[in-house]
Design an enzyme around this catalytic site. Structure first.
Site, mmCIF file in Angstrom:
data_model
loop_
_atom_site.group_PDB
_atom_site.id
_atom_site.type_symbol
_atom_site.label_atom_id
_atom_site.label_comp_id
_atom_site.label_asym_id
_atom_site.label_seq_id
_atom_site.Cartn_x
_atom_site.Cartn_y
_atom_site.Cartn_z
ATOM 1 N N SER A 1 0.847 -1.189 0.000
ATOM 2 C CA SER A 1 0.000 0.000 0.000
ATOM 3 C C SER A 1 0.879 1.234 0.000
ATOM 4 C CB SER A 1 -0.920 -0.003 1.220
ATOM 5 O OG SER A 1 -0.208 0.475 2.332
ATOM 6 N N LYS A 2 0.249 2.372 -0.293
ATOM 7 C CA LYS A 2 1.018 3.607 -0.393
ATOM 8 C C LYS A 2 1.682 3.951 0.935
ATOM 9 C CE LYS A 2 -1.837 5.363 -4.051
ATOM 10 N NZ LYS A 2 -2.685 6.380 -4.577
ATOM 11 N N ARG A 3 1.108 3.492 1.997
ATOM 12 C CA ARG A 3 1.629 3.822 3.323
ATOM 13 C C ARG A 3 2.862 2.984 3.691
ATOM 14 N NH1 ARG A 3 0.461 7.883 5.399
ATOM 15 N NH2 ARG A 3 -1.267 8.857 4.370
ATOM 16 N N ASP A 4 3.010 1.850 3.008
ATOM 17 C CA ASP A 4 4.029 0.892 3.441
ATOM 18 C C ASP A 4 5.448 1.418 3.437
ATOM 19 O OD1 ASP A 4 2.253 -0.963 4.045
ATOM 20 O OD2 ASP A 4 2.597 -2.273 2.320
ATOM 21 N N VAL B 1 7.692 3.903 -2.013
ATOM 22 C CA VAL B 1 6.671 3.257 -2.852
ATOM 23 C C VAL B 1 6.300 4.157 -4.028
ATOM 24 C CG1 VAL B 1 5.606 1.711 -1.174
ATOM 25 C CG2 VAL B 1 4.829 4.057 -1.306
#
Ligand code: GLU
Length: 512
Positions: free
Chosen positions: A268-271, A279
């Site tokens: 995910s974008k948060r990772d 990312v």
């Protein structure tokens, strides 16, 4: 005659472009170029609540950095514009109205409160009684709602005439199978009973994504529609719309690319922040939160390496080859070698690709970036020929472009700290005398090349009965500051006589 290949990348301008998004661009681009076709970028900005300032420009900057320039877009122009859906607003209503007229869609006047109440309704149909499912607006409930199917024609006409707020919804048939051939997954089928009556035209007259994507793919003569796997659940709605509006024979061929997986499942974008790797392709500055997220570019990736590693995240050419130039990718890419299973992203492997690319790159191709990085860190880089030699010497040791600064700073500035601990315990009178003699020798030396410097060094060591191996590390630390860098005599050659002697002189005072 076969259709001209025309593919599109259709991002919603809502934020940074992540790995999966760029890979979608890349596969579209490679496919188009391989088949002599066009690569189109269409901005899907119909959801105005999600609009983010600067996101559209960011997308184009990213594509430019990656070297994946569109043939047609908002910025590149083209014969099928406008390429921003908000500017095509007027073209969608007629298609929605056509669907209503032909019985494939209907007006729905439900208020937000009525919709909320509907969602709370206990689910009656057999296959959806599982706990946790909310009632969707579908065949099972539509006749109990306030829409043109449930109301009389007169009631509907009256409400329309009075300007009652309404949307247009697709009437998804019950118990039908919708199938299509996905170029990666083969035959894919959906039971329409599980699909809800998606809104096609919103109360503000804007189309939803579902209507806009189909209408625009038709109007822009898209031959192949490729996108990420997360869009697969929407496919039945799109297939039905194609069937009702334009006939299935005109429909593009579909392919849904596999997900990119992080260490714990879907990336995910948060990772990025969590796992310590980027990312996004490039730095994204979120205007809503003020949050600044670094991308692969800022981390020190070369665009050539970035697209190479992305290409291999879900595709290979069937051989062991891993390093591909863009030209080779265009030649070798084929949709039948794209996997359907999720592709695992491995940051260490990503860095390996970059290292390989740096090693293969010509010095002249690295000059600008490396020069800029050094300048940013306050180093004075005035001599291009000198910079080129430095790059040639250290590039094999640099995994990321940013490594060049650490690997070469000592060429531009006398190290401020020396790793004394690595030397001090083994330092003795004999070594002290050796370096004093080395200074005298180097001062008198007429030639200043790595070869001569090394020979002289070894000769003095031999005469004094010292092992050159034990003297190399102190010498390196005197010149570099630490235990790293290319060949120490190459370094001395590059630094020149005066600077080399200055560094030895300063260091032996410290070691004494
Ligand atoms: N607007 C969609 C997105 O944001 C496009 C999906 C598609 O290609 O159909 O990715």
């Amino acid at each position: 005659m076969s259709k001209k290949v025309r593919v599109r990348f259709a991002p919603s301008p809502t934020g940074g472009l992540h790995l999966g998004g760029v890979r979608t661009v890349l596969y579209n681009y490679l496919f188009a170029k391989k088949h002599g076709g066009d690569f189109i970028v269409r901005i899907e900005d119909t959801d105005q609540n999600r609009y983010v300032a600067g996101a559209e420009e960011y997308i184009f900057d990213t594509l430019k950095w990656c070297g994946l320039e569109p043939d047609e877009s908002v910025q590149h122009g083209g014969a099928f514009g406008p390429y921003r859906q908000s500017e095509r607003k007027e073209s969608y209503r007629q298609y929605a109205e056509q669907l209503v007229k032909e019985g494939y869609a209907y007006y729905a006047f439900d208020t937000p409160e009525e919709l909320e109440k509907m969602r709370q309704t206990p689910i009656a149909t057999g296959n959806k009684t599982e706990h946790g499912h909310t009632q969707q607006y579908d065949h099972s409930i539509r006749m109990k709602m306030r829409n043109s199917l449930a109301l009389t024609t007169a009631e509907t006409q009256k409400m329309l005439a009075e300007g009652t707020k309404h949307v247009i919804r697709i009437k998804v048939p019950e118990k039908e199978t919708v199938s299509f051939t996905d170029m990666i997954r083969g035959e894919v089928s959906f039971d329409t009973s599980t699909v809800d009556d998606k809104v096609l035209l919103k109360a503000d007259g804007m189309p939803t994504y579902h209507l806009a994507v189909v209408v625009d793919d038709f109007l822009m003569k898209i031959s192949h529609a490729f996108r990420g796997e997360e869009w697969l659940p929407s496919a039945p709605v799109h297939i039905l719309l194609w069937k009702y509006l334009f006939g299935l024979e005109n429909m593009p061929q579909w392919a849904h690319f596999p997900l990119i997986l992080g260490p714990n499942g879907k990336l995910s974008k948060r990772d990025g922040a969590k796992y310590g790797f980027p990312v996004f392709a490039m730095r994204w500055n979120d205007p809503k939160t003020g949050e600044l997220t670094e991308g692969f570019k800022e981390k020190g990736f070369l665009p050539e390496a970035f697209i190479n590693l992305l290409a291999l995240l879900g595709w290979n050419d069937g051989t062991e080859q891993e390093i591909f130039s863009k030209k080779e990718l265009i030649e070798k890419f084929s949709m039948d070698r794209v996997h359907s299973a999720g592709a695992k992203f491995d940051y260490e492997k990503a860095k390996w690709f970059n290292h390989e690319w740096i090693k293969r790159f010509e010095v002249s191709n690295l000059r600008f970036e490396v020069g800029e990085l050094l300048k940013q860190d306050g180093f004075v880089v005035s001599n291009e020929a000198f910079l080129d030699k430095v790059i040639a010497l250290v590039k094999d040791r640099c995994v990321l472009l940013t490594d060049f600064v650490q690997q070469s700073s000592f060429f531009f500035k006398t190290p401020e700290v020396l790793d004394i601990d690595a030397i001090k315990p083994k330092w003795n009178e004999a070594k002290q005398l050796f370096f004093a003699e080395l200074i005298r020798n180097y001062e008198l030396s007429s030639g200043w090349d790595a070869h001569t410097l090394e020979n002289n060094f070894k000769e003095i060591a031999a005469v004094n009965d010292l092992k050159p191996g034990e003297l190399m590390l102190p010498f390196r630390i005197m010149l570099v500051g630490g235990k790293f860098g290319p060949g120490v005599f190459d370094i001395a050659e590059m630094l020149g006589k005066e600077e080399t002697i200055k560094r030895i002189t300063m260091a032996i005072k410290v070691f004494q």
